[in-house]
Every structure is written in structure tokens, then in C-alpha cells.
Motif scaffolding. Structure first.
Motif, PDB file in Angstrom:
ATOM      1  N   SER A 255       5.822  -3.386   2.382  1.00  0.00           N
ATOM      2  CA  SER A 255       4.592  -4.170   2.520  1.00  0.00           C
ATOM      3  C   SER A 255       3.932  -4.278   1.152  1.00  0.00           C
ATOM      4  CB  SER A 255       3.643  -3.483   3.516  1.00  0.00           C
ATOM      5  OG  SER A 255       2.375  -4.104   3.510  1.00  0.00           O
ATOM      6  N   PHE A 256       3.721  -5.505   0.697  1.00  0.00           N
ATOM      7  CA  PHE A 256       3.204  -5.741  -0.654  1.00  0.00           C
ATOM      8  C   PHE A 256       1.813  -6.363  -0.566  1.00  0.00           C
ATOM      9  CE2 PHE A 256       5.522  -5.959  -4.873  1.00  0.00           C
ATOM     10  CZ  PHE A 256       4.366  -5.984  -5.645  1.00  0.00           C
ATOM     11  N   ASP A 257       0.798  -5.630  -1.019  1.00  0.00           N
ATOM     12  CA  ASP A 257      -0.569  -6.141  -1.072  1.00  0.00           C
ATOM     13  C   ASP A 257      -0.764  -6.833  -2.419  1.00  0.00           C
ATOM     14  OD1 ASP A 257      -3.318  -6.578  -1.261  1.00  0.00           O
ATOM     15  OD2 ASP A 257      -3.831  -4.698  -0.267  1.00  0.00           O
ATOM     16  N   ILE A 258      -1.081  -8.116  -2.389  1.00  0.00           N
ATOM     17  CA  ILE A 258      -1.279  -8.864  -3.636  1.00  0.00           C
ATOM     18  C   ILE A 258      -2.437  -8.273  -4.434  1.00  0.00           C
ATOM     19  CG2 ILE A 258      -1.746 -11.164  -4.603  1.00  0.00           C
ATOM     20  CD1 ILE A 258       1.032 -10.716  -3.248  1.00  0.00           C
ATOM     21  N   GLY A 259      -3.320  -7.540  -3.765  1.00  0.00           N
ATOM     22  CA  GLY A 259      -4.418  -6.862  -4.456  1.00  0.00           C
ATOM     23  C   GLY A 259      -3.967  -5.748  -5.367  1.00  0.00           C
ATOM     24  N   SER A 260      -2.691  -5.368  -5.301  1.00  0.00           N
ATOM     25  CA  SER A 260      -2.173  -4.334  -6.208  1.00  0.00           C
ATOM     26  C   SER A 260      -1.902  -4.906  -7.600  1.00  0.00           C
ATOM     27  CB  SER A 260      -0.884  -3.731  -5.651  1.00  0.00           C
ATOM     28  OG  SER A 260       0.138  -4.711  -5.557  1.00  0.00           O
TER      29      SER A 260
ATOM     30  N   TYR B 127      10.134  -2.084  14.672  1.00  0.00           N
ATOM     31  CA  TYR B 127      11.211  -1.097  14.585  1.00  0.00           C
ATOM     32  C   TYR B 127      11.215  -0.134  15.776  1.00  0.00           C
ATOM     33  CZ  TYR B 127      12.036  -2.681   9.804  1.00  0.00           C
ATOM     34  OH  TYR B 127      12.346  -3.450   8.708  1.00  0.00           O
ATOM     35  N   GLU B 128      10.183  -0.199  16.606  1.00  0.00           N
ATOM     36  CA  GLU B 128      10.076   0.741  17.718  1.00  0.00           C
ATOM     37  C   GLU B 128      11.265   0.623  18.671  1.00  0.00           C
ATOM     38  OE1 GLU B 128       6.906   2.126  21.204  1.00  0.00           O
ATOM     39  OE2 GLU B 128       6.354   0.582  19.750  1.00  0.00           O
ATOM     40  N   GLY B 129      11.679  -0.611  18.960  1.00  0.00           N
ATOM     41  CA  GLY B 129      12.778  -0.820  19.893  1.00  0.00           C
ATOM     42  C   GLY B 129      14.151  -0.670  19.273  1.00  0.00           C
ATOM     43  N   LEU B 130      14.213  -0.388  17.970  1.00  0.00           N
ATOM     44  CA  LEU B 130      15.510  -0.285  17.288  1.00  0.00           C
ATOM     45  C   LEU B 130      16.050   1.141  17.302  1.00  0.00           C
ATOM     46  CD1 LEU B 130      14.795  -2.602  14.222  1.00  0.00           C
ATOM     47  CD2 LEU B 130      15.848  -3.188  16.409  1.00  0.00           C
ATOM     48  N   GLU B 131      15.246   2.061  17.842  1.00  0.00           N
ATOM     49  CA  GLU B 131      15.668   3.453  18.033  1.00  0.00           C
ATOM     50  C   GLU B 131      16.187   4.086  16.743  1.00  0.00           C
ATOM     51  OE1 GLU B 131      18.405   3.465  21.252  1.00  0.00           O
ATOM     52  OE2 GLU B 131      16.885   3.005  22.755  1.00  0.00           O
ATOM     53  N   GLN B 132      15.332   4.079  15.730  1.00  0.00           N
ATOM     54  CA  GLN B 132      15.688   4.721  14.474  1.00  0.00           C
ATOM     55  C   GLN B 132      14.431   5.249  13.822  1.00  0.00           C
ATOM     56  OE1 GLN B 132      16.983   0.902  12.456  1.00  0.00           O
ATOM     57  NE2 GLN B 132      15.639   1.653  10.838  1.00  0.00           N
ATOM     58  N   ARG B 133      14.595   6.255  12.959  1.00  0.00           N
ATOM     59  CA  ARG B 133      13.469   6.726  12.157  1.00  0.00           C
ATOM     60  C   ARG B 133      13.253   5.741  11.026  1.00  0.00           C
ATOM     61  NH1 ARG B 133      12.352  12.087  12.835  1.00  0.00           N
ATOM     62  NH2 ARG B 133      10.312  11.520  12.004  1.00  0.00           N
ATOM     63  N   VAL B 134      12.004   5.450  10.715  1.00  0.00           N
ATOM     64  CA  VAL B 134      11.682   4.376   9.778  1.00  0.00           C
ATOM     65  C   VAL B 134      10.988   4.925   8.536  1.00  0.00           C
ATOM     66  CG1 VAL B 134      10.395   2.223   9.488  1.00  0.00           C
ATOM     67  CG2 VAL B 134      11.481   2.727  11.674  1.00  0.00           C
ATOM     68  N   GLU B 135      11.404   4.416   7.390  1.00  0.00           N
ATOM     69  CA  GLU B 135      10.720   4.725   6.131  1.00  0.00           C
ATOM     70  C   GLU B 135       9.989   3.472   5.661  1.00  0.00           C
ATOM     71  OE1 GLU B 135      12.377   7.350   3.282  1.00  0.00           O
ATOM     72  OE2 GLU B 135      14.216   7.656   4.452  1.00  0.00           O
ATOM     73  N   VAL B 136       8.730   3.636   5.326  1.00  0.00           N
ATOM     74  CA  VAL B 136       7.856   2.519   4.957  1.00  0.00           C
ATOM     75  C   VAL B 136       7.415   2.673   3.510  1.00  0.00           C
ATOM     76  CG1 VAL B 136       5.691   1.327   5.481  1.00  0.00           C
ATOM     77  CG2 VAL B 136       7.026   2.345   7.347  1.00  0.00           C
ATOM     78  N   ALA B 137       7.516   1.600   2.730  1.00  0.00           N
ATOM     79  CA  ALA B 137       6.984   1.584   1.365  1.00  0.00           C
ATOM     80  C   ALA B 137       5.859   0.565   1.296  1.00  0.00           C
ATOM     81  CB  ALA B 137       8.080   1.238   0.362  1.00  0.00           C
ATOM     82  N   VAL B 138       4.693   1.018   0.853  1.00  0.00           N
ATOM     83  CA  VAL B 138       3.522   0.151   0.716  1.00  0.00           C
ATOM     84  C   VAL B 138       3.153   0.087  -0.762  1.00  0.00           C
ATOM     85  CG1 VAL B 138       1.104  -0.195   1.321  1.00  0.00           C
ATOM     86  CG2 VAL B 138       2.683   0.754   3.012  1.00  0.00           C
ATOM     87  N   ILE B 139       3.069  -1.124  -1.292  1.00  0.00           N
ATOM     88  CA  ILE B 139       2.662  -1.305  -2.691  1.00  0.00           C
ATOM     89  C   ILE B 139       1.221  -1.784  -2.663  1.00  0.00           C
ATOM     90  CG2 ILE B 139       3.142  -2.525  -4.849  1.00  0.00           C
ATOM     91  CD1 ILE B 139       6.086  -2.783  -3.676  1.00  0.00           C
ATOM     92  N   ASP B 140       0.297  -0.905  -3.049  1.00  0.00           N
ATOM     93  CA  ASP B 140      -1.121  -1.163  -2.842  1.00  0.00           C
ATOM     94  C   ASP B 140      -1.918  -0.354  -3.857  1.00  0.00           C
ATOM     95  OD1 ASP B 140      -3.658  -1.742  -1.800  1.00  0.00           O
ATOM     96  OD2 ASP B 140      -2.973  -1.578   0.276  1.00  0.00           O
TER      97      ASP B 140
ATOM     98  N   SER C 161       5.602   5.817   1.770  1.00  0.00           N
ATOM     99  CA  SER C 161       5.415   5.864   0.318  1.00  0.00           C
ATOM    100  C   SER C 161       4.336   4.874  -0.081  1.00  0.00           C
ATOM    101  CB  SER C 161       6.717   5.509  -0.414  1.00  0.00           C
ATOM    102  OG  SER C 161       7.746   6.413  -0.091  1.00  0.00           O
ATOM    103  N   ASN C 162       3.372   5.319  -0.875  1.00  0.00           N
ATOM    104  CA  ASN C 162       2.319   4.438  -1.398  1.00  0.00           C
ATOM    105  C   ASN C 162       2.488   4.324  -2.904  1.00  0.00           C
ATOM    106  OD1 ASN C 162      -0.499   3.914   0.529  1.00  0.00           O
ATOM    107  ND2 ASN C 162      -0.290   2.926  -1.472  1.00  0.00           N
ATOM    108  N   LEU C 163       2.867   3.143  -3.372  1.00  0.00           N
ATOM    109  CA  LEU C 163       3.185   2.940  -4.777  1.00  0.00           C
ATOM    110  C   LEU C 163       2.089   2.130  -5.472  1.00  0.00           C
ATOM    111  CD1 LEU C 163       6.897   1.878  -4.205  1.00  0.00           C
ATOM    112  CD2 LEU C 163       6.097   4.118  -4.910  1.00  0.00           C
ATOM    113  N   ALA C 164       1.892   2.416  -6.749  1.00  0.00           N
ATOM    114  CA  ALA C 164       0.973   1.671  -7.620  1.00  0.00           C
ATOM    115  C   ALA C 164      -0.491   1.870  -7.239  1.00  0.00           C
ATOM    116  CB  ALA C 164       1.322   0.178  -7.632  1.00  0.00           C
ATOM    117  N   TYR C 165      -0.808   3.027  -6.648  1.00  0.00           N
ATOM    118  CA  TYR C 165      -2.228   3.252  -6.310  1.00  0.00           C
ATOM    119  C   TYR C 165      -3.001   3.667  -7.556  1.00  0.00           C
ATOM    120  CZ  TYR C 165      -2.099   8.434  -6.288  1.00  0.00           C
ATOM    121  OH  TYR C 165      -2.018   9.757  -6.639  1.00  0.00           O
ATOM    122  N   GLN C 166      -4.318   3.403  -7.514  1.00  0.00           N
ATOM    123  CA  GLN C 166      -5.201   3.732  -8.630  1.00  0.00           C
ATOM    124  C   GLN C 166      -6.102   4.882  -8.191  1.00  0.00           C
ATOM    125  OE1 GLN C 166      -6.982   0.106 -10.317  1.00  0.00           O
ATOM    126  NE2 GLN C 166      -5.235  -1.077  -9.539  1.00  0.00           N
TER     127      GLN C 166
END
Length: 395
Positions: free
Chosen positions: A236-241, A139-152, A188-193
Motif C-alpha cells: 500500500s503506497f500513500d502518495i503523502g509519503s 486475502y481472508e478467503g485465500l487461507e494464507q498468512r499475509v505480509e503487508v508493506a505500507v509506504i507512508d 512493515s511501515n517504510l519511509a516513516y518520519q
């Protein structure tokens, strides 16, 4: 250099459970790179979704074997039946591990960036979750602010060493957060323990106005996570979640976590988001999955993402105004009002967060996906936490 140069071809016959696929199975409709590379330019053949396998496992901590995951997942994905829509999916094959891990990152970054520019959505089957860093770099070359969701189940960062931390599947967030130039708007970090995350890490997320959601907050209320996923440009989806009993194919699997159907629902939320332009499924390890249950689950998660994609409502950006209901409310002792909108098409909610003059006249406010509960909270006179965090990042 063309995109084909980054990939090694696959053999579809390896994934067929019978003599041939039925007409409504994915195996019949996916344009796969076997002998010739799929046509990504023709308007009639241009795919909407693109499968990418990545055979990289060298810094997948305590989970060697993840490089075999792309073909193991394809074995189940190709035999699934598509929904009531006409899919246009290409499978570009596998990006093989480069001479160094950095070489693999550069290859994945280049491919994902080019596909997004061509208005296609990459579905990455890794490999270790450190590949999220390469996905983000696209996304660096797309010249936009990026929102990231990580399920982990945990936060993959190292607070002890900071900038000196080597990049692995356990520390890739350090490199995303500290990357220069900085184009990360939200994480955003979702489903953390809770017992897998240090209080210092949670405090750091709060200081940076990032978003978190514990697995306990999602139990039986999975829709609470939908706005955070809807806000993300990449997932980004971690199967370990996913709990070990549901997805044993991970050397670092935990006894608690998401159920399989919950993981599928989260993947569908990502697919339904008009904003999501890439998703990665990481850390699946066929070595620990002799019955193929986890591979089958990952394939079903990808199916749910595809199903969500073809059921997008296209209600973002928020035009025309006639398609939305606008709600206004004023907090006690405040000089400005909070504005919420609800889509008539999908019943989804957004709230307006103003820039207060810190941006150009064309960027006077920012629309944040939210829940009905955020509106109820504002009506009761309380400032929604999501509004406050977003406002701080817009300063």
C-alpha cells in the motif's frame, strides 16, 4: 454476479494526448472496459496485470477529492511507452462509491480476491488509503498468512481508542491488526518520519515484532528497504509519503519525504517481488495538482511496477538448489546454525528461520528475504534483528 457488475466503463479517448496512441504506448495495448468487459478467462487473452480505479473518498481525512484520481492518473499512464516486453494488461474501469463506505470495501475486496485467485495482479488506483483495509480483506478467503508493506510518512493507527476506532484513512491499521480471524503475519511501515509517529506506536510495533524503517535509514541506501518489500504479499503506497515539492497533489503533503525517483524505485521493487500479488496507490488528490505533476509521477510509479513485474527473476520459492549458494554460520553460545542463501540469478538473499517443531513436518522453516548485511552480522557473531522478530512470530 460477475466482476463486470462492480465496474463503470471508461473512455480511452479521454486519455489520449493526440489523435491516437502510438503502437508502443500503453494506450494501444491495454484492454480497457469501454463497451465490452475484458476477457479474463481466455488463456490467450488473460491479462497478467489488472488496473482498478476506486472512486471512494468519504473517509479520506482532510483530503476530499481523491475519488477523481483514477482517471487523472490514466491520462498520463496511457501515454507512457512500454519497455522491451509484451504486456498483457486489462483496465476494468472504476468501482464507484457504494451507498456506504462498507459497500465500496466489499466490492473492492471481492474484485481483488477473485483476480488473485485467477492469478492476476491487481493495481489499485484510489481513493483514500483506508481502501488498504479492503485490499487486505481480499486475502481472508485465500487461507494464507499475509505480509503487508505500507509506504507512508506516518503510522495510520489510533492507540487511544483501540477497537472502538472508526475506520478512516488515519486509522485503518487498527482494523487490519485487530481483524478476526487473524491472518496477518507481518506488517512493515517504510519511509516513516519520526516526528510524525508517537513513541507509543513505535513501541507497539516492536512488541508485535512488526518491521519499521525510517526515511533517514533509506536516504541514499534505498536497497535497504528491498527485502521488506520483497517479503510482502500486498503493498500500500500513500502518495503523502513523497515530499510536497515532488508530489503536491495531496492535501496532507509534507515538506520532507521520498523523492519521486525513490518512490519509483520502491514501486519497481514491489513489481520484481515474486510474492507481491496486489498493490495500491492511494491518497492522490487532483484538486491540488493543477499542472498534473503528481498524476504523472503516480503513472510513472505504476510503469515502474509493471517494468519490475516483467523483469521478475522467479527465484522464489528457492528451488532448484543448484540455482543458489548456501552459507552457514554459527552464533557464539548457540546450538544451532543460521542458514543463508543467495540467488545466482538476482544476487538476492534469504535466511532460514526454523519453526522448532511448532508446525507440521512440511513446515520446518520459513525463508525470510534479507540483506547481505544480515549475513555479515551473523558471521560477526550477532543475531540479525530480522531473524529474531520472525522467530518470535513463528512460535
Amino acid at each position: 454476479m460477475s466482476l463486470a457488475d462492480f465496474f463503470s466503463p471508461i473512455s480511452i479517448s479521454d486519455f489520449c494526448s493526440g489523435t491516437d496512441f502510438y503502437s508502443s504506448q500503453f494506450g494501444k495495448s491495454i484492454a480497457a472496459y469501454e463497451e465490452s468487459f475484458p476477457d479474463l478467462q481466455s488463456p490467450e487473452l488473460k491479462p497478467h496485470l489488472v488496473l482498478i480505479g476506486v472512486e471512494e473518498e468519504r473517509v479520506s481525512v482532510n483530503n476530499m477529492g481523491t475519488k477523481k484520481s483514477p482517471d487523472a492518473v490514466r491520462k498520463y499512464l496511457y501515454n507512457l511507452y512500454q519497455g522491451d516486453y509484451q504486456v498483457r494488461i486489462a483496465d476494468l474501469g472504476n468501482i464507484q462509491a457504494g451507498a456506504t463506505v462498507r459497500d465500496t470495501y466489499v466490492a473492492l475486496k471481492t474484485v481483488v480476491e477473485e483476480l488473485i485467485k485467477l492469478d492476476m495482479t491487481p493495481i489499485i488506483i484510489g481513493g483514500g488509503q483506508d481502501l488498504t483495509y479492503a485490499q487486505y480483506m481480499a486475502y481472508e478467503g485465500l487461507e494464507q498468512r499475509v505480509e503487508v508493506a505500507v509506504i507512508d510518512a506516518k503510522f495510520d493507527l489510533d492507540q487511544e481508542n483501540g477497537e472502538e476506532t472508526a475506520l478512516t484513512s488515519n486509522t485503518y491499521l487498527n482494523h487490519i491488526i485487530l481483524h478476526q480471524p487473524d491472518y496477518l503475519f507481518n506488517l512493515s511501515n517504510l519511509a516513516y518520519q519520526t516526528y510524525l509517529v508517537s513513541k507509543e506506536s513505535v513501541n507497539m510495533y516492536d512488541k508485535l515484532f512488526f518491521s519499521t524503517m525510517r526515511i533517514g535509514m533509506m536516504a541514499g541506501r534505498l536497497d535497504q528497504a528491498e527485502p521488506l518489500i520483497r517479503a510482502a504479499d500486498m503493498v500500500s503506497f500513500d502518495i503523502g509519503s513523497i515530499r510536497a515539492s515532488e508530489a503536491p497533489g495531496n492535501a496532507n503533503a509534507f515538506p520532507n519525504g521520498l523523492y519521486g525517483d525513490e518512490a519509483c524505485q520502491l514501486a519497481r521493487y514491489a513489481g520484481m517481488s515474486d510474492k507481491c500479488s496486489s498493490i495500491g496507490f492511494y491518497e492522490y488528490n487532483p484538486t491540488f495538482d493543477p499542472m498534473g505533476h503528481t498524476a504523472s509521477l503516480v503513472a510513472q510509479m505504476i510503469w515502474c511496477f509493471i517494468d519490475g513485474y516483467y523483469n521478475r527473476k522467479n527465484d522464489a520459492p528457492l528451488v532448484p538448489k543448484s540455482a543458489y549458494i548456501i552459507y552457514r554460520t554459527t552464533l557464539e553460545n548457540d546450538d544451532y546454525e543460521l542458514v543463508f542463501v543467495k540467488s545466482k540469478k538476482s544476487d538476492r538473499w534469504w535466511m532460514q528461520v526454523p519453526y522448532f517443531g511448532s508446525k507440521s513436518i512440511n513446515e520446518r522453516y520459513y525463508w525470510v528475504p534479507c540483506r547481505y548485511e544480515d549475513y555479515q552480522q551473523a558471521v560477526a557473531g550477532d543475531m540479525p534483528d530480522l531473524w529474531w522478530k520472525t522467530h518470535q512470530k513463528l512460535q
